[in-house]
Design a protein around this motif. Structure first.
Motif, PDB file in Angstrom:
ATOM      1  N   ARG A  79      17.895  32.594 -33.278  1.00 53.89           N
ATOM      2  CA  ARG A  79      18.911  31.647 -33.377  1.00 53.89           C
ATOM      3  C   ARG A  79      18.622  30.299 -32.452  1.00 53.89           C
ATOM      4  NH1 ARG A  79      23.155  35.917 -33.185  1.00 53.89           N
ATOM      5  NH2 ARG A  79      23.465  36.477 -35.134  1.00 53.89           N
ATOM      6  N   HIS A  80      18.235  30.711 -31.154  1.00 56.91           N
ATOM      7  CA  HIS A  80      17.992  29.835 -30.005  1.00 56.91           C
ATOM      8  C   HIS A  80      16.537  29.075 -30.471  1.00 56.91           C
ATOM      9  CE1 HIS A  80      17.890  27.921 -26.143  1.00 56.91           C
ATOM     10  NE2 HIS A  80      16.334  28.345 -26.305  1.00 56.91           N
ATOM     11  N   GLN A 128      15.683  28.217 -33.174  1.00 53.43           N
ATOM     12  CA  GLN A 128      15.868  27.195 -34.171  1.00 53.43           C
ATOM     13  C   GLN A 128      16.376  25.932 -33.887  1.00 53.43           C
ATOM     14  OE1 GLN A 128      19.005  26.215 -35.897  1.00 53.43           O
ATOM     15  NE2 GLN A 128      20.006  27.420 -34.177  1.00 53.43           N
ATOM     16  N   GLY A 129      17.231  26.238 -32.717  1.00 54.53           N
ATOM     17  CA  GLY A 129      17.875  25.208 -32.173  1.00 54.53           C
ATOM     18  C   GLY A 129      17.104  24.120 -31.255  1.00 54.53           C
ATOM     19  N   ARG A 186      15.361  22.043 -33.794  1.00 52.68           N
ATOM     20  CA  ARG A 186      16.089  20.932 -34.357  1.00 52.68           C
ATOM     21  C   ARG A 186      16.520  19.924 -33.311  1.00 52.68           C
ATOM     22  NH1 ARG A 186      18.486  25.285 -38.077  1.00 52.68           N
ATOM     23  NH2 ARG A 186      17.495  24.710 -40.068  1.00 52.68           N
ATOM     24  N   TYR A 187      16.865  20.282 -31.927  1.00 48.10           N
ATOM     25  CA  TYR A 187      17.120  19.671 -30.629  1.00 48.10           C
ATOM     26  C   TYR A 187      16.302  18.792 -30.307  1.00 48.10           C
ATOM     27  CZ  TYR A 187      18.929  17.640 -26.636  1.00 48.10           C
ATOM     28  OH  TYR A 187      19.401  16.923 -25.507  1.00 48.10           O
ATOM     29  N   TYR A 201      22.577  21.900 -38.382  1.00 49.08           N
ATOM     30  CA  TYR A 201      22.475  22.942 -37.644  1.00 49.08           C
ATOM     31  C   TYR A 201      23.287  23.980 -38.442  1.00 49.08           C
ATOM     32  CZ  TYR A 201      20.866  20.646 -33.389  1.00 49.08           C
ATOM     33  OH  TYR A 201      20.170  20.057 -32.537  1.00 49.08           O
ATOM     34  N   THR A 232      28.978  30.512 -31.102  1.00 45.47           N
ATOM     35  CA  THR A 232      28.552  30.728 -29.731  1.00 45.47           C
ATOM     36  C   THR A 232      29.573  31.256 -28.739  1.00 45.47           C
ATOM     37  OG1 THR A 232      29.038  28.568 -29.399  1.00 45.47           O
ATOM     38  CG2 THR A 232      26.793  28.934 -30.264  1.00 45.47           C
ATOM     39  N   TYR A 286      15.827  29.977 -39.521  1.00 43.21           N
ATOM     40  CA  TYR A 286      14.475  29.601 -38.601  1.00 43.21           C
ATOM     41  C   TYR A 286      13.487  28.885 -39.255  1.00 43.21           C
ATOM     42  CZ  TYR A 286      10.619  30.253 -35.258  1.00 43.21           C
ATOM     43  OH  TYR A 286       9.522  30.010 -34.439  1.00 43.21           O
ATOM     44  N   ALA A 299      13.829  25.369 -40.042  1.00 37.73           N
ATOM     45  CA  ALA A 299      13.858  24.527 -38.965  1.00 37.73           C
ATOM     46  C   ALA A 299      12.489  24.085 -38.562  1.00 37.73           C
ATOM     47  CB  ALA A 299      14.717  25.226 -37.871  1.00 37.73           C
TER      48      ALA A 299
END
Length: 173
Positions: free
Chosen positions: A64-65, A67-68, A71-72, A85, A90, A112, A115
Motif C-alpha cells: 500500500r505504501h 503504491q502511494g 502516485r505521490y 488514490y 490509515t 499497486y 500505480a
C-alpha cells in the motif's frame, strides 16, 4: 481459484550502461519486481501477518505504501498529475496504513500494479533540469525525485526481506 495472491514474478534484467534515465528506469523496474518477488506465493493472510506484534508493518502495508510512493512522487510531484488514490484506511496517529482495512490483498496488488503502470506511462520526464517544489525537502529536481523513489524501494525491500523470512524462512538477495 488459488489462495495465492501473487504467482510467479520474473525480475527484469537491469540496464548497466546507457543514459542516466535508461539506467534509473531499469533499476526502478527491477526494484518493483524485487518487492513483488518477496511477496510471491503468499496468501492474503500471510501478506497481512505482522512479524512484530507491536508493529503495523506487513508486506501488504508495504505494498500500500509503495503504491502511494508511485502516485505521490512520480505522478503528482514529478509529472504534475492528480493521481487517483485507492481509499485505504490509515492510522491517524502514525499516517501508516491501518491493518484493519478489509481491502483484499488481491485488490491491493492490482492497485499497486496500476500505480506502477501509470507511473511508467509518464516516463521519461521531459525536462530533467526543472525545479519541483516539495513541502518535505524543499525545491528539488527530477534527478532527486527519481533517486528518492529508488531509495524508498531499497529501504522497504530490506523490510520485505525480514518480513518474508519471518513468515516462512524464505531468504534471497
Amino acid at each position: 481459484m488459488s489462495d495465492i495472491v501473487i504467482e510467479k514474478i520474473v525480475r527484469p534484467e537491469r540496464t548497466l550502461s546507457g543514459t542516466w534515465l535508461e539506467v534509473i528506469a531499469s533499476n526502478l523496474d527491477y526494484h518493483r519486481a524485487a518487492f513483488l518477488w518477496k511477496c510471491e506465493g503468499l496468501t492474503d493472510a500471510q501478506l497481512r501477518r505482522r512479524a512484530i506484534p507491536s508493529s503495523d508493518l506487513t508486506l501488504l502495508s508495504l505494498m500500500r505504501h509503495l503504491q502511494g510512493v508511485e502516485r505521490y512522487w512520480l505522478q503528482h510531484r514529478l509529472a504534475g498529475t492528480t493521481p487517483q488514490y485507492f481509499p485505504y484506511l490509515t492510522n491517524a496517529d502514525t499516517d501508516w496504513f491501518d491493518e484493519s482495512d478489509p481491502t483484499p490483498a488481491r485488490t491491493v496488488y492490482t492497485d499497486y500494479l496500476s500505480a506502477c503502470a501509470d507511473s511508467r506511462s509518464l516516463f521519461p520526464p521531459h525536462d530533467l533540469t526543472r525545479i519541483i517544489p516539495n513541502p518535505e525537502f524543499g525545491p528539488t529536481d527530477v534527478h532527486f525525485i527519481l533517486t528518492h523513489v529508488i531509495e524508498e524501494y531499497a529501504r522497504h525491500l530490506g523490510h520485505a526481506d525480514l518480513l518474508r523470512e519471518s513468515l516462512d524462512g524464505t531468504t534471497g538477495e
